[in-house]
Motif scaffolding. Structure first.
Motif: not given
Length: 198
Positions: A91-94, A128-132, A136-138
Motif C-alpha cells: 500500500e506504500l504507493d496507493r 471512494v477511489k484507490d489511486v497510485s 511514501d519514503r517515511a
C-alpha cells in the motif's frame, strides 16, 4: 516394643530437603540408630537421590515445554506482524481518495408565492477511489525499521532465553547434587553400635 509408621518416616526422608535421621528421630520419637539401620537396609539414600533426579528431570522438561510455547507465541506474533508489514509495503504507493459531490435540490410548490422555495434538500454522493501515488519514503523507513526490530528481537530473545534456561538447569542440577545432611557412619564396639553424623 513400639510400632512406628515406617512408611511415613521413609516418605518424609526421601521427599523432604530438610529431613535427616536426627530430625526424624526427634519428630517421631524413634531411636536415631533404628532409623539409620532401616534406612541402610532399605537404601533410603539411593531412593532420595533417584527422587531428586526425577524432580530435576520433570522440572527441566516443564521449563523446556514452557520455553517452546513462548518461542511459538513469539513466532506467531512475528508472522502476523510480517503479514501486516507486507500489506503496508503493497500500500506504500496507493492512496484512498474520497470524492464527495453535494447537490442542492430546491422545490417551488407555493402557489401564492411561486418564487419562494417550499423544500430544500442536499443530496450527497461519495465515491471512494484507490489511486497510485508517489511512494511514501517515511513509510518505507518505518517498515524497514520494524523489520530490523523484529530480526533483533528474535535473535536477542533466543540468545537470552537459551542463557536463562542453561542457568536454571545448572541451578537445578546443583540443588540435586547437594549432599544429604545426614551422612551416616556406624562404629561397632563389641556389638553395640554408635551413630555419628557428619
Amino acid at each position: 516394643m513400639a510400632e512406628y509408621n515406617w512408611t511415613k518416616i521413609k516418605k518424609e526422608y526421601i521427599t523432604s530437603d530438610t529431613a535427616s535421621y536426627t530430625t526424624l528421630a526427634k519428630k517421631y520419637g524413634v531411636a536415631r540408630s533404628a532409623i539409620a539401620h532401616r534406612a541402610g537396609k532399605e537404601r533410603w539414600v539411593e531412593q532420595k537421590e533417584r527422587y531428586r533426579n526425577e524432580i530435576v528431570t520433570k522440572t527441566v522438561e516443564a521449563m523446556q515445554e514452557k520455553q517452546l510455547d513462548k518461542m511459538k507465541r513469539i513466532q506467531d506474533a512475528t508472522d502476523r506482524l510480517l503479514t501486516k508489514l507486507e500489506q503496508a509495503i503493497d500500500e506504500l504507493d496507493r492512496q484512498i481518495v474520497r470524492d464527495v459531490t453535494k447537490t442542492k435540490v430546491i422545490e417551488y410548490n407555493n402557489e401564492t408565492r411561486p418564487d419562494k422555495p417550499t423544500k430544500e434538500t442536499i443530496e450527497e454522493h461519495e465515491e471512494v477511489k484507490d489511486v497510485s501515488t508517489i511512494i511514501d519514503r517515511a513509510g518505507i523507513k518505518a517498515i524497514a525499521s520494524a523489520l530490523r526490530d523484529i530480526k533483533e528481537i528474535q535473535m536477542l530473545k533466543s540468545d537470552l532465553d537459551q542463557k536463562e534456561q542453561e542457568a536454571r538447569i545448572a541451578k537445578l542440577q546443583k540443588d540435586a547434587v547437594v549432599e544429604d545432611k545426614s551422612t551416616e557412619i556406624t562404629i561397632t564396639f563389641g556389638g553395640d553400635a554408635e551413630e555419628y553424623s557428619g
